[in-house]
Design a protein around this motif. Structure first.
Motif: not given
Length: 294
Positions: A72-84, A124-131
């Motif tokens: 969820v963003q700092h402005d309370d909007k959901p931005r990503f949903a993720f899982g296996a 405006s941006e997101f931090i992520a882990s990526i291979a």
């Protein structure tokens, strides 16, 4: 997602599990809870705005996937949903399209590789882990507007899986791989929390300092110090007094000086693959005899 809407339903006896995904900066008694129900036929993961005072809840977002988490963003909007994914166990990531009000799956080379971790202070941006291309995971910062990507930290020998974060709004200031002996890369030395981490680490040579939690104003923090021989201890640090107070020790019955050193080793296999691991040898015997194999 409808900003400003506060219609709440009474909570019922759901059978499942829940975890806190977001605490609004307004600190008005609300929190965002991810709920994964058990024993239901339809796949579903839900995000609720929960009123902790009145025990009410409002559905913010949901997705037809089991055991998913929400960012969820700092402005309370959901931005990503993720899982296996249940059928393949591969990571699946969906990004919220505010215009269409729908979840859109991340596809292409990023599919099953991208793992969102946090949002930037201005969302405006997101931090992520990526291979990328089957290589080790690295830490990136990516723009939501044009998907422009900047690498924050990467290692040749292993994935970036140790990240140190500042107090709110949670900016990564250091990162390392858990392969071998952890050696932090400081990403921005101008950050006060990075400077504090360096100073505290100097007080515990040969050990790893991990920031675990902060007070709301960042004036106090809890940090963990551990090593290959020491299970670790938690400290409370007060910025105003510059003092660290011991809170508790993990497994205090273990004497670090009696523990074996864990040495990082690396070697090449017959096919040339570089392998990494650890070896722990017992202390030398007083009579000079070789220690037992097991």
């Amino acid at each position: 997602y409808k900003p400003g809407v506060r219609r709440m339903s009474v909570m019922v006896g759901d059978d499942g599990r829940a975890s806190i995904s977001h605490v609004p900066s307004s600190l008005d008694g609300h929190l965002y809870l991810t709920v994964n129900l058990w024993g239901v036929k339809a796949r579903n993961s839900s995000l609720y705005d929960v009123d902790t005072v009145r025990a009410g809840r409002r559905l913010v977002a949901e997705i037809g996937m089991d055991d998913f988490r929400f960012l969820v963003q700092h402005d309370d909007k959901p931005r990503f949903a993720f899982g296996a994914a249940a059928d393949s166990f591969d990571l699946s990531v969906f990004r919220r399209d505010d215009v269409q009000g729908q979840w859109k799956e991340v596809t292409g080379s990023d599919k099953a590789n991208l793992m969102p971790l946090a949002m930037s202070a201005d969302d405006s941006e997101f931090i992520a882990s990526i291979a990328e291309a089957g290589g080790p995971r690295k830490l990136i910062r990516q723009s939501l507007a044009d998907d422009k990507r900047v690498t924050l930290a990467e290692e040749r020998i292993g994935s970036i899986d140790l990240v140190e974060w500042t107090a709110y709004p949670y900016v990564p200031f250091a990162a390392a791989t858990a392969v071998g002996t952890p050696k932090l890369q400081y990403l921005d030395d101008s950050l006060p929390d990075a400077q504090l981490h360096r100073a505290l680490s100097a007080q515990f040579p040969g050990e790893y300092v991990h920031f675990t939690n902060f007070s709301l104003d960042g004036g106090k923090l809890i940090f963990l110090v551990d090593s290959d021989r020491d299970p670790g201890a938690y400290y409370l640090f007060d910025r105003a007094t510059r003092r660290a107070t011991l809170l508790l020790q993990k497994r205090p019955w273990i004497a670090p000086e009696q523990m074996a050193e864990r040495r990082a080793v690396a070697f090449k296999a017959a096919d040339g693959a570089e392998l990494h691991g650890y070896i722990m040898l017992p202390a030398p015997r007083a009579d000079g005899a070789k220690p037992p194999l097991v």
